[in-house]
Write a protein that holds these residues in place. Structure first.
Motif, PDB file in Angstrom:
ATOM      1  N   MET A   1      76.307  45.806 -24.660  1.00 15.22           N
ATOM      2  CA  MET A   1      76.829  47.538 -25.157  1.00 15.22           C
ATOM      3  C   MET A   1      76.331  48.382 -23.789  1.00 15.22           C
ATOM      4  N   ILE A   2      75.536  47.598 -22.974  1.00 13.87           N
ATOM      5  CA  ILE A   2      74.477  48.758 -22.130  1.00 13.87           C
ATOM      6  C   ILE A   2      75.842  49.000 -21.053  1.00 13.87           C
ATOM      7  N   PHE A   3      76.249  47.139 -20.442  1.00 13.17           N
ATOM      8  CA  PHE A   3      77.430  47.240 -19.694  1.00 13.17           C
ATOM      9  C   PHE A   3      78.687  48.186 -20.076  1.00 13.17           C
ATOM     10  N   ILE A   4      79.150  48.109 -20.939  1.00 17.20           N
ATOM     11  CA  ILE A   4      80.268  48.988 -21.533  1.00 17.20           C
ATOM     12  C   ILE A   4      80.011  50.807 -21.088  1.00 17.20           C
ATOM     13  N   LYS A   5      78.460  51.213 -21.878  1.00 16.50           N
ATOM     14  CA  LYS A   5      78.378  52.515 -21.856  1.00 16.50           C
ATOM     15  C   LYS A   5      78.394  53.228 -20.600  1.00 16.50           C
ATOM     16  N   LYS A   6      78.098  51.701 -19.317  1.00 16.18           N
ATOM     17  CA  LYS A   6      77.247  51.811 -18.569  1.00 16.18           C
ATOM     18  C   LYS A   6      78.623  52.064 -17.869  1.00 16.18           C
ATOM     19  N   ASN A   7      79.843  51.166 -17.842  1.00  9.64           N
ATOM     20  CA  ASN A   7      81.687  51.727 -17.700  1.00  9.64           C
ATOM     21  C   ASN A   7      81.900  53.280 -17.745  1.00  9.64           C
ATOM     22  N   PHE A   8      81.845  53.062 -18.330  1.00 10.58           N
ATOM     23  CA  PHE A   8      82.015  54.314 -20.171  1.00 10.58           C
ATOM     24  C   PHE A   8      81.646  55.594 -18.666  1.00 10.58           C
ATOM     25  N   PHE A   9      80.888  56.130 -18.691  1.00 15.48           N
ATOM     26  CA  PHE A   9      79.674  57.027 -18.066  1.00 15.48           C
ATOM     27  C   PHE A   9      80.516  57.204 -16.070  1.00 15.48           C
ATOM     28  N   LEU A  10      80.396  55.582 -15.773  1.00 17.64           N
ATOM     29  CA  LEU A  10      80.980  55.733 -14.430  1.00 17.64           C
ATOM     30  C   LEU A  10      82.293  56.047 -14.310  1.00 17.64           C
ATOM     31  N   PHE A  11      83.057  55.916 -15.853  1.00 20.70           N
ATOM     32  CA  PHE A  11      84.724  56.024 -15.545  1.00 20.70           C
ATOM     33  C   PHE A  11      84.567  57.274 -15.409  1.00 20.70           C
ATOM     34  N   LEU A  12      84.053  58.346 -16.726  1.00 22.28           N
ATOM     35  CA  LEU A  12      84.080  59.901 -16.932  1.00 22.28           C
ATOM     36  C   LEU A  12      83.838  60.177 -15.579  1.00 22.28           C
ATOM     37  N   PHE A  13      82.640  59.601 -14.787  1.00 21.22           N
ATOM     38  CA  PHE A  13      82.509  60.609 -13.791  1.00 21.22           C
ATOM     39  C   PHE A  13      83.002  60.790 -12.668  1.00 21.22           C
ATOM     40  N   ILE A  14      83.766  59.303 -12.463  1.00 23.22           N
ATOM     41  CA  ILE A  14      84.685  59.628 -11.379  1.00 23.22           C
ATOM     42  C   ILE A  14      85.996  60.437 -11.762  1.00 23.22           C
ATOM     43  N   THR A  15      86.318  60.287 -13.204  1.00 28.67           N
ATOM     44  CA  THR A  15      87.573  61.095 -13.471  1.00 28.67           C
ATOM     45  C   THR A  15      87.514  62.493 -13.675  1.00 28.67           C
ATOM     46  N   MET A  16      86.182  63.141 -14.064  1.00 31.96           N
ATOM     47  CA  MET A  16      85.616  64.439 -13.492  1.00 31.96           C
ATOM     48  C   MET A  16      86.053  64.684 -12.671  1.00 31.96           C
ATOM     49  N   THR A  17      85.007  64.157 -11.460  1.00 29.73           N
ATOM     50  CA  THR A  17      85.251  64.070 -10.355  1.00 29.73           C
ATOM     51  C   THR A  17      86.593  64.573  -9.201  1.00 29.73           C
ATOM     52  N   ILE A  18      87.680  63.615 -10.031  1.00 31.62           N
ATOM     53  CA  ILE A  18      89.129  63.402  -9.221  1.00 31.62           C
ATOM     54  C   ILE A  18      89.330  65.038  -9.468  1.00 31.62           C
ATOM     55  N   VAL A  19      89.366  65.257 -11.270  1.00 35.34           N
ATOM     56  CA  VAL A  19      89.911  66.561 -11.664  1.00 35.34           C
ATOM     57  C   VAL A  19      89.583  68.239 -10.587  1.00 35.34           C
ATOM     58  N   PHE A  20      88.235  67.806 -10.152  1.00 35.13           N
ATOM     59  CA  PHE A  20      87.251  68.724  -9.831  1.00 35.13           C
ATOM     60  C   PHE A  20      87.832  68.618  -8.981  1.00 35.13           C
ATOM     61  N   PHE A  21      88.096  68.282  -8.191  1.00 33.39           N
ATOM     62  CA  PHE A  21      88.470  68.024  -6.627  1.00 33.39           C
ATOM     63  C   PHE A  21      90.136  68.528  -6.516  1.00 33.39           C
ATOM     64  N   TYR A  22      90.932  67.755  -7.241  1.00 32.85           N
ATOM     65  CA  TYR A  22      92.152  68.345  -7.042  1.00 32.85           C
ATOM     66  C   TYR A  22      92.673  69.392  -7.360  1.00 32.85           C
ATOM     67  N   TYR A  23      91.320  70.480  -8.615  1.00 35.87           N
ATOM     68  CA  TYR A  23      91.752  72.070  -8.834  1.00 35.87           C
ATOM     69  C   TYR A  23      91.062  72.624  -7.463  1.00 35.87           C
ATOM     70  N   THR A  24      89.668  72.201  -6.755  1.00 36.74           N
ATOM     71  CA  THR A  24      89.673  72.728  -5.955  1.00 36.74           C
ATOM     72  C   THR A  24      90.427  72.372  -4.473  1.00 36.74           C
ATOM     73  N   ILE A  25      90.980  71.567  -4.195  1.00 35.66           N
ATOM     74  CA  ILE A  25      91.735  71.785  -3.239  1.00 35.66           C
ATOM     75  C   ILE A  25      92.848  71.772  -3.315  1.00 35.66           C
ATOM     76  N   ASN A  26      93.774  72.146  -4.496  1.00 39.75           N
ATOM     77  CA  ASN A  26      95.032  73.186  -4.975  1.00 39.75           C
ATOM     78  C   ASN A  26      94.587  74.701  -4.968  1.00 39.75           C
ATOM     79  N   ILE A  27      93.268  74.998  -5.289  1.00 43.40           N
ATOM     80  CA  ILE A  27      92.846  76.351  -4.814  1.00 43.40           C
ATOM     81  C   ILE A  27      93.144  76.610  -3.160  1.00 43.40           C
TER      82      ILE A  27
END
Length: 74
Positions: A1-27
């Motif tokens: 259970m901890i392993f799945i939760k850890k992967n989910f937060f890692l996936f969420l963090f990477i996704t949010m980072t990509i979205v943030f940098f995409y819009y920042t670079i686009n601006i």
């Protein structure tokens, strides 16, 4: 259970980072920069105020025109 939760937060963090940098670079490197966005906002405000002035002038001219027509019909 901890392993799945850890992967989910890692996936969420990477996704949010990509979205943030995409819009920042686009601006910064895209079609619009912050200064251009501010200029467009100022131009839009100026356009709205000039439209309001033109509307007021048109109302005054229409009232004068209708008064002239009323006087001619009498």
């Amino acid at each position: 259970m901890i392993f799945i939760k850890k992967n989910f937060f890692l996936f969420l963090f990477i996704t949010m980072t990509i979205v943030f940098f995409y819009y920042t670079i686009n601006i910064f490197y895209g079609e619009y920069s912050f200064s251009e966005i501010r200029k467009l906002e100022k131009d839009l405000k100026d356009l709205k105020s000039s439209n309001e002035k033109i509307d007021k002038e048109n109302k005054i001219l229409f009232e004068k025109y209708s008064n002239i027509n009323d006087n001619k019909s009498d």
